[in-house]
Design a protein around this motif. Structure first.
Motif, PDB file in Angstrom:
ATOM      1  N   PHE A   1       0.830  -1.207   0.000  1.00 25.68           N
ATOM      2  CA  PHE A   1       0.000   0.000   0.000  1.00 25.68           C
ATOM      3  C   PHE A   1       0.866   1.259   0.000  1.00 25.68           C
ATOM      4  O   PHE A   1       0.577   2.247  -0.699  1.00 25.68           O
ATOM      5  CB  PHE A   1      -0.925   0.000   1.223  1.00 25.68           C
ATOM      6  N   PHE A   2       1.917   1.225   0.795  1.00 25.55           N
ATOM      7  CA  PHE A   2       2.772   2.414   0.893  1.00 25.55           C
ATOM      8  C   PHE A   2       3.505   2.662  -0.434  1.00 25.55           C
ATOM      9  O   PHE A   2       3.687   3.822  -0.847  1.00 25.55           O
ATOM     10  CB  PHE A   2       3.787   2.217   2.028  1.00 25.55           C
ATOM     11  N   THR A   3       3.918   1.596  -1.114  1.00 23.86           N
ATOM     12  CA  THR A   3       4.584   1.758  -2.415  1.00 23.86           C
ATOM     13  C   THR A   3       3.648   2.423  -3.428  1.00 23.86           C
ATOM     14  O   THR A   3       4.037   3.327  -4.158  1.00 23.86           O
ATOM     15  CB  THR A   3       5.052   0.399  -2.939  1.00 23.86           C
ATOM     16  N   VAL A   4       2.399   1.958  -3.442  1.00 26.45           N
ATOM     17  CA  VAL A   4       1.408   2.561  -4.349  1.00 26.45           C
ATOM     18  C   VAL A   4       1.197   4.037  -4.007  1.00 26.45           C
ATOM     19  O   VAL A   4       1.104   4.902  -4.897  1.00 26.45           O
ATOM     20  CB  VAL A   4       0.075   1.797  -4.285  1.00 26.45           C
ATOM     21  N   PHE A   5       1.152   4.330  -2.698  1.00 31.67           N
ATOM     22  CA  PHE A   5       0.939   5.723  -2.269  1.00 31.67           C
ATOM     23  C   PHE A   5       2.081   6.628  -2.733  1.00 31.67           C
ATOM     24  O   PHE A   5       1.860   7.720  -3.275  1.00 31.67           O
ATOM     25  CB  PHE A   5       0.814   5.764  -0.741  1.00 31.67           C
ATOM     26  N   VAL A   6       3.325   6.157  -2.524  1.00 24.28           N
ATOM     27  CA  VAL A   6       4.486   6.971  -2.917  1.00 24.28           C
ATOM     28  C   VAL A   6       4.506   7.178  -4.436  1.00 24.28           C
ATOM     29  O   VAL A   6       4.737   8.283  -4.928  1.00 24.28           O
ATOM     30  CB  VAL A   6       5.789   6.306  -2.431  1.00 24.28           C
ATOM     31  N   LEU A   7       4.274   6.126  -5.185  1.00 21.47           N
ATOM     32  CA  LEU A   7       4.254   6.257  -6.642  1.00 21.47           C
ATOM     33  C   LEU A   7       3.158   7.203  -7.098  1.00 21.47           C
ATOM     34  O   LEU A   7       3.353   8.001  -8.026  1.00 21.47           O
ATOM     35  CB  LEU A   7       4.068   4.882  -7.288  1.00 21.47           C
ATOM     36  N   ALA A   8       1.985   7.141  -6.442  1.00 18.82           N
ATOM     37  CA  ALA A   8       0.883   8.032  -6.807  1.00 18.82           C
ATOM     38  C   ALA A   8       1.247   9.492  -6.546  1.00 18.82           C
ATOM     39  O   ALA A   8       0.906  10.382  -7.336  1.00 18.82           O
ATOM     40  CB  ALA A   8      -0.372   7.648  -6.027  1.00 18.82           C
ATOM     41  N   VAL A   9       1.955   9.735  -5.438  1.00 27.43           N
ATOM     42  CA  VAL A   9       2.365  11.109  -5.127  1.00 27.43           C
ATOM     43  C   VAL A   9       3.323  11.629  -6.199  1.00 27.43           C
ATOM     44  O   VAL A   9       3.151  12.746  -6.718  1.00 27.43           O
ATOM     45  CB  VAL A   9       3.024  11.170  -3.735  1.00 27.43           C
ATOM     46  N   PHE A  10       4.327  10.836  -6.549  1.00 29.16           N
ATOM     47  CA  PHE A  10       5.301  11.282  -7.556  1.00 29.16           C
ATOM     48  C   PHE A  10       4.652  11.477  -8.924  1.00 29.16           C
ATOM     49  O   PHE A  10       4.867  12.485  -9.598  1.00 29.16           O
ATOM     50  CB  PHE A  10       6.457  10.273  -7.660  1.00 29.16           C
TER      51      PHE A  10
END
Length: 519
Positions: free
Chosen positions: A434-443
């Motif tokens: 979940f955190f990986t998806v969140f970081v990628l979405a932010v970038f």
């Protein structure tokens, strides 16, 4: 009182100071309106339409005998002689450049109001004839360029191949320049623009053009709103930039006009470096021209096949709408001068707007007017003198400050990395995904939104509304969770998403309404 709108006598002039629409507005203010027969014929307004609006159609002598006479251009000497003493004349006058005209008004005993001397303050924008004319001239400049240019503005992709869009370079980000940029962008051209005022860059980019960055060539603006004089080095750097941009462009539109004088921006050598078939439209031709080869009032084609357009009547080439806008400026002025809406003009010299445009009044010459105080705020206190600092010491201190800032930044990044590592090490396996998806979405979101053109912000708002709708649906599904922490986060998410959705739709609706013809 009677307001007269005569027929313009300057050769080739197609404008008129009153239209049927503005006549009706003047009648609503309590005035009798007289229009000279045939005054609006060049702008497609016949005498019958004026009569239907409430005006009387009269002859030349009778219209000049009115209490108030409003026209586009300064009146001729014989027409000034027809004005009765105590009458009021409203027109563009260029009083700073026409002292003979000022003396003629004073000798005739008339009250003269110069439409082109309206103070450049917010309250007077509705009366600003110069902005009206510049806006139309900028638009018309693109039309003239499109007619002279041998290709299409927009790029085309067809079964027979593709064509590149026209390249347009606009010098000046004022009213005329922005109007030219907007027209060229709407036709599909690739537009670049430059202005000596660095704050104009945001306005240029908001119109869809690329702002040419030339920091060393940009100037500060003086207190009177004009750019300060360039240094020799600034002039050299600006000339280099103009040479590069004009060689790149298919169409160059120049708008630099300072106090009626046109500074030289495009030299003969720059024109020679342009491609055959290129076009230069010089909006400053009335002031001598920004281009060295401009002939005011004419079109010149060089030996290299570059067309240089120096028309001085660009606004008059769209007479119907220009007359309507100009007439509206005059109506707004008459609203200011008629506080009782009783058809009686009242001149208040305590009003900075009226005082700034009054040339003669009651047998006195009031030109030039006193300076306009732009702000009512008290002047800023004078800063105490600061002792000079040794450049070597200043450089050492700056280097030390930069080093400390770099150390603090590294420490912050290191602490963040440690906390992130702890969060990943002691969290459930699902959290990492979940955190990986969140970081990628932010970038991804940051880089996508930051690179969106200003002209696409409204469609982008609709897209963000759709994303907020997905968040709202997800939040509603989680509100029924047994975990109070999940329920709380879902409630906050639903609230924020709802605000974003409804607020976004309201803003989008307001913006779309601005473009409706019946709004």
């Amino acid at each position: 009182m009677k307001i007269g709108a005569p027929r313009e006598t300057r050769p080739g002039e197609r404008l008129v100071a009153a239209t049927p629409t503005t006549v009706a507005q003047l009648v609503a203010l309590g005035y009798d309106v007289a229009v000279e027969s045939g005054a609006g014929s060049e702008a497609s307004f016949d005498d019958a339409s004026y009569v239907a609006a409430g005006a009387s159609v009269v002859g030349h002598d009778e219209v000049w005998a009115s209490d108030i006479v409003t026209c586009v251009n300064p009146p001729a000497d014989d027409d000034i002689a027809r004005l009765r003493s105590g009458a009021t004349i409203v027109s563009m006058m260029a009083p700073a450049a026409r002292p003979d005209l000022v003396q003629a008004f004073w000798h005739q005993g008339v009250n003269a109001l110069a439409l082109d001397a309206v103070p450049r303050i917010s309250r007077a924008q509705a009366l600003d004839v110069l902005s009206t004319m510049s806006n139309v001239a900028g638009y018309r400049a693109v039309i003239e360029a499109a007619e002279a240019y041998g290709g299409m503005f927009a790029g085309q992709v067809t079964a027979a191949g593709k064509t590149a869009p026209a390249k347009v370079f606009v010098i000046g980000g004022g009213v005329a320049g922005l109007a030219a940029i907007g027209a060229a962008v709407s036709l599909g051209a690739q537009v670049r623009a430059f202005d000596v005022r660095p704050e104009a860059g945001e306005q240029i980019e908001s119109m869809g053009a690329e702002f040419v960055q030339a920091q060393a060539a940009q100037q500060e603006v003086s207190s009177d709103g004009y750019a300060q004089a360039m240094t020799d080095e600034q002039e050299r750097l600006t000339a280099v930039m103009y040479a590069q941009e004009s060689a790149w462009a298919d169409i160059v539109i120049t708008t630099a006009l300072v106090r009626g004088s046109a500074p030289r921006t495009i030299t003969a050598d720059m024109v020679a470096a342009m491609r055959p078939g290129s076009v230069v439209v010089d909006l400053a031709a009335s002031g001598g021209g920004n281009c060295e080869l401009t002939v005011p009032g004419s079109v010149v084609v060089t030996d290299d096949g570059v067309t240089i357009i120096g028309w001085t009547d660009l606004a008059s080439r769209l007479p119907k709408h220009t007359s309507q806008l100009l007439g509206t400026n005059i109506v707004n002025l008459m609203k200011l001068l008629t506080p009782g809406k009783d058809g009686q003009i009242v001149l208040d010299m305590d009003d900075v707007v009226q005082r700034g445009m009054t040339v003669t009044l009651g047998g006195e010459v009031l030109w030039p007017p006193p300076p306009v105080q732009v702000s009512a705020a008290a002047p800023a206190p004078v800063a105490a003198a600061v002792s000079a600092v040794d450049p070597v010491v200043a450089a050492r201190l700056a280097a030390e400050a930069a080093r400390r800032q770099s150390q603090r930044r590294l420490a912050t990044y290191g602490l963040g990395a440690v906390l992130l590592g702890l969060a990943v090490a002691f969290s459930p396996p699902a959290f990492v995904g979940f955190f990986t998806v969140f970081v990628l979405a932010v970038f991804v979101g940051y880089y996508v939104i930051s690179n969106v053109s200003h002209s696409l912000h409204t469609p982008l708002m609709a897209q963000t509304n759709a994303i907020s709708g997905i968040i709202l649906v997800g939040a509603l599904l989680q509100i029924g969770s047994d975990d109070w922490w999940v329920t709380s986060l879902a409630l906050v998410a639903a609230t924020v998403a709802s605000i974003n959705i409804f607020g976004g739709f309201l803003v989008a609706y307001r913006m779309i309404t601005m473009f409706r013809k019946d709004a």
